[in-house]
Scaffold this active site. Structure first.
Site, PDB file in Angstrom:
ATOM      1  N   ASP A   1       0.275 -46.644  66.246  1.00 13.76           N
ATOM      2  CA  ASP A   1       0.975 -45.700  67.111  1.00 13.76           C
ATOM      3  C   ASP A   1       2.004 -44.903  66.310  1.00 13.76           C
ATOM      4  O   ASP A   1       3.175 -44.812  66.690  1.00 13.76           O
ATOM      5  CB  ASP A   1       1.652 -46.442  68.261  1.00 13.76           C
ATOM      6  CG  ASP A   1       1.955 -45.518  69.449  1.00 13.76           C
ATOM      7  OD1 ASP A   1       1.380 -44.406  69.489  1.00 13.76           O
ATOM      8  OD2 ASP A   1       2.755 -45.908  70.315  1.00 13.76           O
TER       9      ASP A   1
ATOM     10  N   SER B   1       6.597 -49.392  73.441  1.00 13.08           N
ATOM     11  CA  SER B   1       5.214 -49.672  73.822  1.00 13.08           C
ATOM     12  C   SER B   1       5.113 -50.632  75.000  1.00 13.08           C
ATOM     13  O   SER B   1       4.077 -50.689  75.652  1.00 13.08           O
ATOM     14  CB  SER B   1       4.456 -50.243  72.616  1.00 13.08           C
ATOM     15  OG  SER B   1       5.071 -51.429  72.162  1.00 13.08           O
ATOM     16  N   PHE B   2       6.175 -51.419  75.252  1.00 11.75           N
ATOM     17  CA  PHE B   2       6.057 -52.342  76.376  1.00 11.75           C
ATOM     18  C   PHE B   2       7.303 -52.377  77.245  1.00 11.75           C
ATOM     19  O   PHE B   2       7.467 -53.279  78.070  1.00 11.75           O
ATOM     20  CB  PHE B   2       5.723 -53.762  75.871  1.00 11.75           C
ATOM     21  CG  PHE B   2       6.890 -54.537  75.303  1.00 11.75           C
ATOM     22  CD1 PHE B   2       7.554 -55.498  76.064  1.00 11.75           C
ATOM     23  CD2 PHE B   2       7.313 -54.311  74.017  1.00 11.75           C
ATOM     24  CE1 PHE B   2       8.615 -56.205  75.533  1.00 11.75           C
ATOM     25  CE2 PHE B   2       8.362 -55.029  73.481  1.00 11.75           C
ATOM     26  CZ  PHE B   2       9.023 -55.980  74.242  1.00 11.75           C
TER      27      PHE B   2
ATOM     28  N   LYS C   1      15.196 -53.679  73.500  1.00 15.59           N
ATOM     29  CA  LYS C   1      13.992 -53.276  74.209  1.00 15.59           C
ATOM     30  C   LYS C   1      13.650 -54.364  75.231  1.00 15.59           C
ATOM     31  O   LYS C   1      13.460 -55.527  74.882  1.00 15.59           O
ATOM     32  CB  LYS C   1      12.822 -53.075  73.247  1.00 15.59           C
ATOM     33  CG  LYS C   1      11.555 -52.550  73.924  1.00 15.59           C
ATOM     34  CD  LYS C   1      10.374 -52.538  72.978  1.00 15.59           C
ATOM     35  CE  LYS C   1      10.549 -51.522  71.875  1.00 15.59           C
ATOM     36  NZ  LYS C   1       9.304 -51.401  71.056  1.00 15.59           N
TER      37      LYS C   1
END
Length: 775
Positions: free
Chosen positions: A602, A481-482, A499
């Protein structure tokens, strides 16, 4: 003086009713233990789900057997020759021929039911929505009843329950032998035997009515709310003392005139609950949650320890709203993540003791003495209220500390909306978890524990850069998501997924990047479950924001579903349903075990990862938020998520609830069934893209499920076909346009458990829409 004492006693009784009557439960009906034809069955805690295990009550007792289908059950009840159980989720009722070949029939499949009660011939259950009672079998005197009831119980030729006015109502050919006896008596709970009924009144008195051939209604003298957990057989009655957990029984012999014929079959040994059937009573030992049984002959008591272990001390409820005194800290282990066990409320309240008269009062006038008496009594009552209030506050604080998520909600800036195509348990209870530590630890490692995760490790940017070969493109395995996700290997040899937030000109605004980073770190550092991705640590240096996770060897579900050649591990419906069940349990954990609930926002197939054992885990909490604490409420905010998976209510009306996650998971289920992407375009098709919801729903609703099945997976037999149909119908309900029409994740888990049980060959093949009549 007598008037004042009467007022004080009345006030204390009212306080006792308010604070302690919640511990009075009826265990002669729906319970986790039942007796039928000399066989005792219990819902036992398992690593995957609570199942039914049974053993004969003989000496020595045989090894227990697990009833088929070996799937999750919430409650059971026994009658003459038969045992019935409600499946987890409450939408299916199965019964076994205990006195015969253990054959099973599905008696009911439909709207959720609770409060199961089996009599000699009849079967009764309450509608979960509180609108009435349903009956099966029996004669024409048992007709379905409308209205709100509680404490449903059944005997030979009658069933009774308590209505909203605390009045006993009965049905069946023998109703008039019981109901008139309870006229004008306000009842809190009742339990039926063969021909008599005992219960606790709303002021805490123990009373019994009906047949008294063997003294079974000659109740012992007791204080208000002294007894609870009643169990009635053919010719005897038993109850548990709230203060000690010890059992006291009466009846079972004599000529009906012996009012002192009580006996303690197992001394002062504390029990969690008791049930009775025919001439036997069985109970769950507080010390280790095993089962002990005894007969009703007080002159020749035969006590048998039955080899049923880890029987649930109470029913696993789908939510904790009805738990007046909080949830049992061991609920997650005992219920295997399928619900909550209510924590027992405080034991029997202290008796009212008249305050001593101080010497000065003896030398005063009568008039002044009365006023002093009044002052002392009022002070005592006030002090008692104060102690109760203090105790309540202490319990509240303890319960709050037990909740697994109590952090302040991180400030999250929603992403731009995208268009959519549409205290603690008793010492005796705790002892089992000490003596069976190895078993519990195995369950904790398998993800059934809700204990908090150890504090996340802090890494330097240099360490993570070295682990990923300076974030080499060949190490890139996906995106979140980021930021981008890389495979890495730490200095100690651990394989991890790292991530990294986007940097450079394409990076999001710092505020959005920081918000997503803090959201994941805040949630995952406090959550620990087998079906949630595990957070190992993080890095926060200058503008760099990185999160370190357990490496998921088999990647994302999306990649396996939508590659040209599906992995052989996912080419069976059994494995696909198992993966869906894993993910559903992870989402259920977020919704039910976090307070307030966590909304993922999500849910999609690319956020469901598979480890080396093909266990599914939910990942990517960058958009997650704490949801409203009260059912029916919603968060109002701009929509964020992924096209094709977004809840129409959320996107169109900016109303976010836990049902928004249910919608997203429904799309994932349809992906799994059809093999199609959430938004797809057929090869050579010049039309605009189609959603998998629009593609699959019309066919499934029309009963033509097999028209949309993924052709790469073969349906092996009729049981597997029924399982796939159940998954398809569940998915359709999940993607309903209105959130209130969607099931909860607990309902979804229950249906997927049922479907997986069918695939394992332990299900009696009948149509999901059928309601079978009895023999």
């Amino acid at each position: 003086m007598r008037v004042l004492l009467t007022v004080a006693v009345t006030i204390t009784a009212i306080i006792s009713l308010l604070f302690f009557s919640v511990t009075v439960d009826a265990f002669g009906s729906a319970a986790t233990l039942a007796i039928s034809s000399g066989t005792v069955c219990g819902i036992v805690s398992g690593a995957s789900f609570p199942s039914i295990s049974c053993s004969r009550v003989i000496d020595p007792p045989p090894s227990p057997i697990t009833l088929s289908p070996n799937v999750s059950f919430s409650s059971i009840s026994g009658g003459r020759g038969s045992l019935c159980g409600i499946r987890s989720g409450g939408r299916s009722l199965l019964c076994w021929n205990i006195s015969g070949d253990l054959s099973v029939k599905r008696i009911y499949n439909g709207s959720a039911i609770v409060g199961l009660s089996v009599g000699e011939d009849q079967i009764a259950a309450e509608k979960a929505d509180g609108t009435g009672i349903l009956f099966w079998r029996g004669d024409s005197s048992f007709e379905n009843v409308n209205g709100s009831f509680r404490s449903l119980t059944s005997g030979r030729g009658f069933s009774c329950a308590i209505d909203d006015n605390s009045t006993v109502q009965c049905w069946g050919s023998r109703r008039n032998q019981i109901q008139p006896a309870y006229k004008s008596i306000s009842m809190s709970s009742i339990v039926a035997g063969d021909s008599h009924v005992c219960g606790i009144t709303t002021v805490g008195d123990l009373i019994c009515k009906g047949s008294n051939d063997t003294g079974q209604i000659n109740t012992p003298k007791s204080s208000p709310f002294e007894f609870s957990n009643l169990a009635l057989g053919v010719n005897h009655s038993c109850a548990i003392r709230q203060e000690t957990g010890a059992v006291l029984c009466w009846g079972g012999g004599g000529d009906g005139r012996d009012s002192k014929g009580t006996f303690s079959p197992i001394g002062k040994t504390p029990l969690e609950s008791i049930v009775a059937g025919e001439d036997r009573t069985c109970g769950i030992l507080s010390a280790n949650l095993s089962v002990i049984c005894w007969g009703s002959n007080r002159n020749n008591l035969q006590v048998t320890v039955v080899p049923l272990l880890s029987v649930l001390p109470d029913i696993c409820l789908p939510d904790q709203s009805s738990c007046s005194c909080g949830i049992d800290i061991n609920s997650q282990v005992l219920c295997a993540g399928t619900g909550f066990i209510c924590k027992p409320c405080n034991r029997f309240p202290p008796p009212l003791v008249p305050p001593p008269i101080p010497p000065p009062l003896l030398r005063t006038t009568r008039k002044k003495s009365k006023w002093n008496y009044a002052s002392v009594i009022i002070g005592a009552v006030g002090g008692f209220i104060g102690v109760c209030s203090l105790f309540y506050l202490m319990i509240t604080c303890v319960c709050r500390r037990e909740k697994i998520h109590n952090s302040v909600q991180p400030t999250t800036t929603p992403g731009a909306g995208a268009p959519s195509t549409y205290g603690s348990p008793s010492a005796s209870r705790s002892a089992i978890f000490i003596r069976q530590a190895s078993r519990v630890m195995r369950r904790q490692r398998s993800g059934t524990s809700s204990s908090m995760k150890d504090r996340a490790e802090l890494f330097t940017f240099a360490e993570l850069a070295a682990a990923t070969k300076n974030f080499s493109p060949e190490n890139k395995i996906g995106a979140g998501s980021f930021g981008q996700v890389y495979k890495g290997q730490l200095q100690d040899g651990r394989e991890v997924a790292i991530k990294r937030s986007e940097t450079g000109p394409k990076a999001k605004k710092f505020q959005e990047k920081e918000s997503a980073f803090q959201s994941e770190l805040s949630f995952l550092s406090r959550l620990n479950h087998k079906h949630l991705v595990g957070l190992i640590g993080y890095c926060e240096e200058d503008d760099e924001r990185l999160l370190v996770y357990d490496y998921m060897t088999n990647g994302a579900l999306y990649d396996h579903l939508h590659s040209n050649r599906i992995n052989t591990t996912l080419d069976s419906w059994k494995m696909r349903i198992k993966v869906l069940l894993d993910a559903a349990r992870g989402i259920e954990y977020l919704h039910n075990y976090a307070v307030p609930p966590i909304i993922h926002r999500d849910i999609k197939s690319s956020n469901i990862l598979l480890d080396e054992n093909w266990t599914a885990r939910v990942s990517d909490f960058g958009l997650s938020l704490m949801g409203p604490a009260t059912d029916g409420e919603h968060l109002s905010m701009n929509a964020a998520g992924t096209v094709g998976y977004m809840d129409p209510e959320y996107y169109g009306m900016q109303q976010l609830t836990v049902k928004s996650d249910v919608y997203g998971f429904g799309v994932v289920m349809l992906e799994m069934i059809t093999g199609k992407r959430a938004i797809f375009k057929e090869e050579g098709d010049k039309e605009s893209p189609t959603s998998v919801v629009d593609y699959a729903m019309p066919n499934i609703v029309a009963g033509d499920v097999f028209k949309v099945l993924d052709e790469r997976v073969v349906v092996l037999n009729a049981q597997e076909a029924e399982a796939v149909e159940l998954v398809a119908y569940t998915a359709v309900h999940c993607v309903s346009l209105e959130g209130r029409e969607r099931p909860t994740m607990s309902d979804v888990v229950g249906n997927l458990e049922s479907a997986l049980g069918m695939c394992q060959g332990s299900h009696v093949s009948v149509s999901t829409a059928s309601i079978l009549s009895s023999d």
